[in-house]
Design a protein around this motif. Structure first.
Motif, PDB file in Angstrom:
ATOM      1  N   ALA A 182       0.811  -1.214   0.000  1.00 42.90           N
ATOM      2  CA  ALA A 182       0.000   0.000   0.000  1.00 42.90           C
ATOM      3  C   ALA A 182       0.845   1.266   0.000  1.00 42.90           C
ATOM      4  O   ALA A 182       0.385   2.327  -0.438  1.00 42.90           O
ATOM      5  N   VAL A 183       2.082   1.193   0.478  1.00 45.19           N
ATOM      6  CA  VAL A 183       2.952   2.373   0.523  1.00 45.19           C
ATOM      7  C   VAL A 183       3.698   2.587  -0.798  1.00 45.19           C
ATOM      8  O   VAL A 183       4.440   3.560  -0.932  1.00 45.19           O
ATOM      9  N   ARG A 184       3.500   1.682  -1.761  1.00 46.42           N
ATOM     10  CA  ARG A 184       4.166   1.804  -3.050  1.00 46.42           C
ATOM     11  C   ARG A 184       3.303   2.624  -4.006  1.00 46.42           C
ATOM     12  O   ARG A 184       2.209   2.201  -4.379  1.00 46.42           O
ATOM     13  N   PRO A 185       3.768   3.796  -4.427  1.00 46.57           N
ATOM     14  CA  PRO A 185       2.909   4.663  -5.252  1.00 46.57           C
ATOM     15  C   PRO A 185       2.596   4.087  -6.626  1.00 46.57           C
ATOM     16  O   PRO A 185       1.618   4.498  -7.254  1.00 46.57           O
ATOM     17  N   THR A 186       3.403   3.134  -7.108  1.00 47.38           N
ATOM     18  CA  THR A 186       3.162   2.571  -8.440  1.00 47.38           C
ATOM     19  C   THR A 186       2.267   1.342  -8.401  1.00 47.38           C
ATOM     20  O   THR A 186       1.950   0.777  -9.442  1.00 47.38           O
ATOM     21  N   ILE A 187       1.856   0.912  -7.214  1.00 49.95           N
ATOM     22  CA  ILE A 187       1.009  -0.265  -7.066  1.00 49.95           C
ATOM     23  C   ILE A 187      -0.375   0.161  -6.578  1.00 49.95           C
ATOM     24  O   ILE A 187      -0.497   0.874  -5.573  1.00 49.95           O
ATOM     25  N   ASP A 188      -1.401  -0.271  -7.296  1.00 53.93           N
ATOM     26  CA  ASP A 188      -2.777  -0.051  -6.878  1.00 53.93           C
ATOM     27  C   ASP A 188      -3.243  -1.316  -6.160  1.00 53.93           C
ATOM     28  O   ASP A 188      -3.389  -2.377  -6.778  1.00 53.93           O
ATOM     29  N   VAL A 189      -3.445  -1.226  -4.851  1.00 59.61           N
ATOM     30  CA  VAL A 189      -3.783  -2.393  -4.043  1.00 59.61           C
ATOM     31  C   VAL A 189      -5.285  -2.461  -3.817  1.00 59.61           C
ATOM     32  O   VAL A 189      -5.904  -1.486  -3.377  1.00 59.61           O
ATOM     33  N   VAL A 190      -5.844  -3.620  -4.123  1.00 60.25           N
ATOM     34  CA  VAL A 190      -7.265  -3.879  -3.867  1.00 60.25           C
ATOM     35  C   VAL A 190      -7.338  -5.013  -2.847  1.00 60.25           C
ATOM     36  O   VAL A 190      -6.778  -6.098  -3.068  1.00 60.25           O
ATOM     37  N   VAL A 191      -8.025  -4.782  -1.734  1.00 58.52           N
ATOM     38  CA  VAL A 191      -8.154  -5.785  -0.681  1.00 58.52           C
ATOM     39  C   VAL A 191      -9.616  -6.199  -0.577  1.00 58.52           C
ATOM     40  O   VAL A 191     -10.498  -5.349  -0.449  1.00 58.52           O
ATOM     41  N   CYS A 192      -9.862  -7.496  -0.661  1.00 55.65           N
ATOM     42  CA  CYS A 192     -11.233  -7.976  -0.511  1.00 55.65           C
ATOM     43  C   CYS A 192     -11.613  -7.985   0.965  1.00 55.65           C
ATOM     44  O   CYS A 192     -10.762  -7.961   1.848  1.00 55.65           O
ATOM     45  N   GLY A 193     -12.900  -8.023   1.239  1.00 58.47           N
ATOM     46  CA  GLY A 193     -13.359  -8.100   2.610  1.00 58.47           C
ATOM     47  C   GLY A 193     -13.280  -9.533   3.118  1.00 58.47           C
ATOM     48  O   GLY A 193     -12.696 -10.407   2.490  1.00 58.47           O
ATOM     49  N   GLY A 194     -13.895  -9.784   4.254  1.00 58.11           N
ATOM     50  CA  GLY A 194     -13.917 -11.138   4.783  1.00 58.11           C
ATOM     51  C   GLY A 194     -13.506 -11.200   6.236  1.00 58.11           C
ATOM     52  O   GLY A 194     -13.203 -10.182   6.868  1.00 58.11           O
ATOM     53  N   SER A 195     -13.490 -12.412   6.766  1.00 63.37           N
ATOM     54  CA  SER A 195     -13.084 -12.659   8.149  1.00 63.37           C
ATOM     55  C   SER A 195     -11.590 -12.955   8.190  1.00 63.37           C
ATOM     56  O   SER A 195     -11.090 -13.745   7.390  1.00 63.37           O
ATOM     57  N   ALA A 196     -10.879 -12.348   9.127  1.00 61.89           N
ATOM     58  CA  ALA A 196      -9.424 -12.488   9.194  1.00 61.89           C
ATOM     59  C   ALA A 196      -9.048 -13.783   9.909  1.00 61.89           C
ATOM     60  O   ALA A 196      -9.537 -14.063  11.003  1.00 61.89           O
ATOM     61  N   ARG A 197      -8.155 -14.571   9.285  1.00 64.63           N
ATOM     62  CA  ARG A 197      -7.594 -15.764   9.906  1.00 64.63           C
ATOM     63  C   ARG A 197      -6.258 -15.395  10.558  1.00 64.63           C
ATOM     64  O   ARG A 197      -5.337 -14.947   9.882  1.00 64.63           O
ATOM     65  N   SER A 198      -6.159 -15.607  11.854  1.00 65.23           N
ATOM     66  CA  SER A 198      -4.936 -15.231  12.556  1.00 65.23           C
ATOM     67  C   SER A 198      -3.752 -16.085  12.142  1.00 65.23           C
ATOM     68  O   SER A 198      -2.598 -15.630  12.203  1.00 65.23           O
ATOM     69  N   ALA A 199      -3.992 -17.326  11.704  1.00 61.49           N
ATOM     70  CA  ALA A 199      -2.885 -18.207  11.334  1.00 61.49           C
ATOM     71  C   ALA A 199      -2.209 -17.779  10.050  1.00 61.49           C
ATOM     72  O   ALA A 199      -1.024 -18.041   9.844  1.00 61.49           O
ATOM     73  N   SER A 200      -2.958 -17.111   9.148  1.00 57.47           N
ATOM     74  CA  SER A 200      -2.394 -16.794   7.833  1.00 57.47           C
ATOM     75  C   SER A 200      -2.483 -15.320   7.461  1.00 57.47           C
ATOM     76  O   SER A 200      -1.980 -14.924   6.411  1.00 57.47           O
ATOM     77  N   TYR A 201      -3.126 -14.490   8.304  1.00 55.89           N
ATOM     78  CA  TYR A 201      -3.353 -13.069   8.018  1.00 55.89           C
ATOM     79  C   TYR A 201      -4.216 -12.871   6.775  1.00 55.89           C
ATOM     80  O   TYR A 201      -4.145 -11.819   6.130  1.00 55.89           O
ATOM     81  N   GLU A 202      -5.034 -13.855   6.428  1.00 57.26           N
ATOM     82  CA  GLU A 202      -5.865 -13.757   5.228  1.00 57.26           C
ATOM     83  C   GLU A 202      -7.312 -13.430   5.576  1.00 57.26           C
ATOM     84  O   GLU A 202      -7.829 -13.866   6.608  1.00 57.26           O
ATOM     85  N   LEU A 203      -7.963 -12.700   4.660  1.00 56.52           N
ATOM     86  CA  LEU A 203      -9.401 -12.451   4.738  1.00 56.52           C
ATOM     87  C   LEU A 203     -10.099 -13.523   3.921  1.00 56.52           C
ATOM     88  O   LEU A 203      -9.811 -13.692   2.731  1.00 56.52           O
ATOM     89  N   VAL A 204     -11.002 -14.249   4.542  1.00 55.82           N
ATOM     90  CA  VAL A 204     -11.624 -15.396   3.885  1.00 55.82           C
ATOM     91  C   VAL A 204     -13.129 -15.381   4.132  1.00 55.82           C
ATOM     92  O   VAL A 204     -13.633 -14.623   4.951  1.00 55.82           O
ATOM     93  N   GLY A 205     -13.832 -16.255   3.402  1.00 63.18           N
ATOM     94  CA  GLY A 205     -15.247 -16.428   3.635  1.00 63.18           C
ATOM     95  C   GLY A 205     -16.118 -15.779   2.578  1.00 63.18           C
ATOM     96  O   GLY A 205     -15.629 -15.292   1.549  1.00 63.18           O
ATOM     97  N   PRO A 206     -17.433 -15.756   2.793  1.00 64.92           N
ATOM     98  CA  PRO A 206     -18.377 -15.273   1.774  1.00 64.92           C
ATOM     99  C   PRO A 206     -18.140 -13.848   1.304  1.00 64.92           C
ATOM    100  O   PRO A 206     -18.291 -13.554   0.113  1.00 64.92           O
ATOM    101  N   LEU A 207     -17.778 -12.940   2.202  1.00 65.01           N
ATOM    102  CA  LEU A 207     -17.537 -11.558   1.782  1.00 65.01           C
ATOM    103  C   LEU A 207     -16.348 -11.472   0.824  1.00 65.01           C
ATOM    104  O   LEU A 207     -16.398 -10.747  -0.180  1.00 65.01           O
ATOM    105  N   ALA A 208     -15.282 -12.203   1.132  1.00 67.66           N
ATOM    106  CA  ALA A 208     -14.121 -12.223   0.239  1.00 67.66           C
ATOM    107  C   ALA A 208     -14.493 -12.824  -1.108  1.00 67.66           C
ATOM    108  O   ALA A 208     -14.124 -12.301  -2.166  1.00 67.66           O
TER     109      ALA A 208
END
Length: 256
Positions: free
Chosen positions: A131-157
């Motif tokens: 996100a701090v890279r001005p040449t990269i456009d970052v899109v993050v999906c929603g979802g529930s956060a998994r603490s084991a993997s730092y991933e957003l998962v589930g129906p919203l994602a």
């Protein structure tokens, strides 16, 4: 050895053996017994083990090592795999999808200097770095956060991912098997990974050789669903041949 790497080593030994001893750990990790005891105290506070007289036992069953303790495992191989995977992407590529994991964290870093690139990810740590890279456009999906993997998962994602199109997805996995396909520990995470794959025109799997021959709980996709697999020289020629017979090109890297 950094404390983070020591903690990961302790948890891996617990996962394999169910218990560990202070003296044996001190010898294997080349640190003092006092350092080992402090490490065990920290892991006990995090509810990852139960201390005993002279060591510790697993708290339940450690099916999946928390990601914060996985960074030091096979690091050089993962970095080389990431660089090769990034090199497979055409210079004019517009969009890349990344799921989570330590190897894909390195892929994100390898892509950081590219310009005019949109990265779609469900991994919070990757999104934070890019996100701090001005040449990269970052899109993050929603979802529930998994603490084991730092991933957003589930129906919203999955709903977010169902409405986008990606040129390439670089997919990290926990298991690679010609019969079981690409697999992961968690069924909800697997569903979100499948949504990423469906959004992509091309899929590249990144997996160090320790993942080969492993069958985790949930299947993501068949081997034939991907175009490329990038791994390290620890993969056996027989494994590589069996995978290539199912369709993908296997790229083998040799870390310096």
């Amino acid at each position: 050895m950094r404390q983070e790497d020591r903690l990961g080593s302790i948890l891996r030994r617990l996962n394999e053996h169910g218990s560990v001893g202070v003296g044996a750990l001190a010898e294997e990790l080349a640190v003092s017994e006092a350092s080992v005891r402090r490490d065990l105290q920290l892991l006990e506070r995090q509810k990852l083990l139960t201390r005993t007289h002279g060591g510790a036992v697993a708290s339940g069953v450690l099916y999946e090592l928390p990601m914060r303790y996985r960074g030091g495992q096979n690091y050089e191989a993962k970095r080389a795999i990431a660089v090769r995977a990034a090199g497979l992407l055409p210079a004019d590529i517009a969009s890349v999808g990344l799921n989570g994991g330590t190897t894909n964290t390195e892929v994100g870093r390898a892509l950081a200097e590219r310009g005019n690139l949109r990265v779609v990810t469900n991994a919070l740590n990757i999104a934070t770095e890019l996100a701090v890279r001005p040449t990269i456009d970052v899109v993050v999906c929603g979802g529930s956060a998994r603490s084991a993997s730092y991933e957003l998962v589930g129906p919203l994602a999955e709903q977010t991912l169902s409405n986008i199109n990606l040129d390439v997805v670089v997919l990290g996995v926990d298991g690679v098997s010609p019969t079981a396909g690409f697999t992961t520990h968690h069924e909800v995470e697997a569903g979100t990974n499948r949504a990423l794959v469906r959004a992509a025109e091309r899929v590249i799997v990144v997996a160090d050789s320790s993942k080969f021959g492993k069958r985790m709980f949930t299947k993501i996709v068949d081997i034939a669903a991907v175009s490329d697999i990038v791994t390290d020289a620890g993969a056996s020629p027989a494994d590589i041949l069996a995978l290539e017979n199912l369709g993908p090109t296997v790229h083998v890297v040799r870390p310096d």
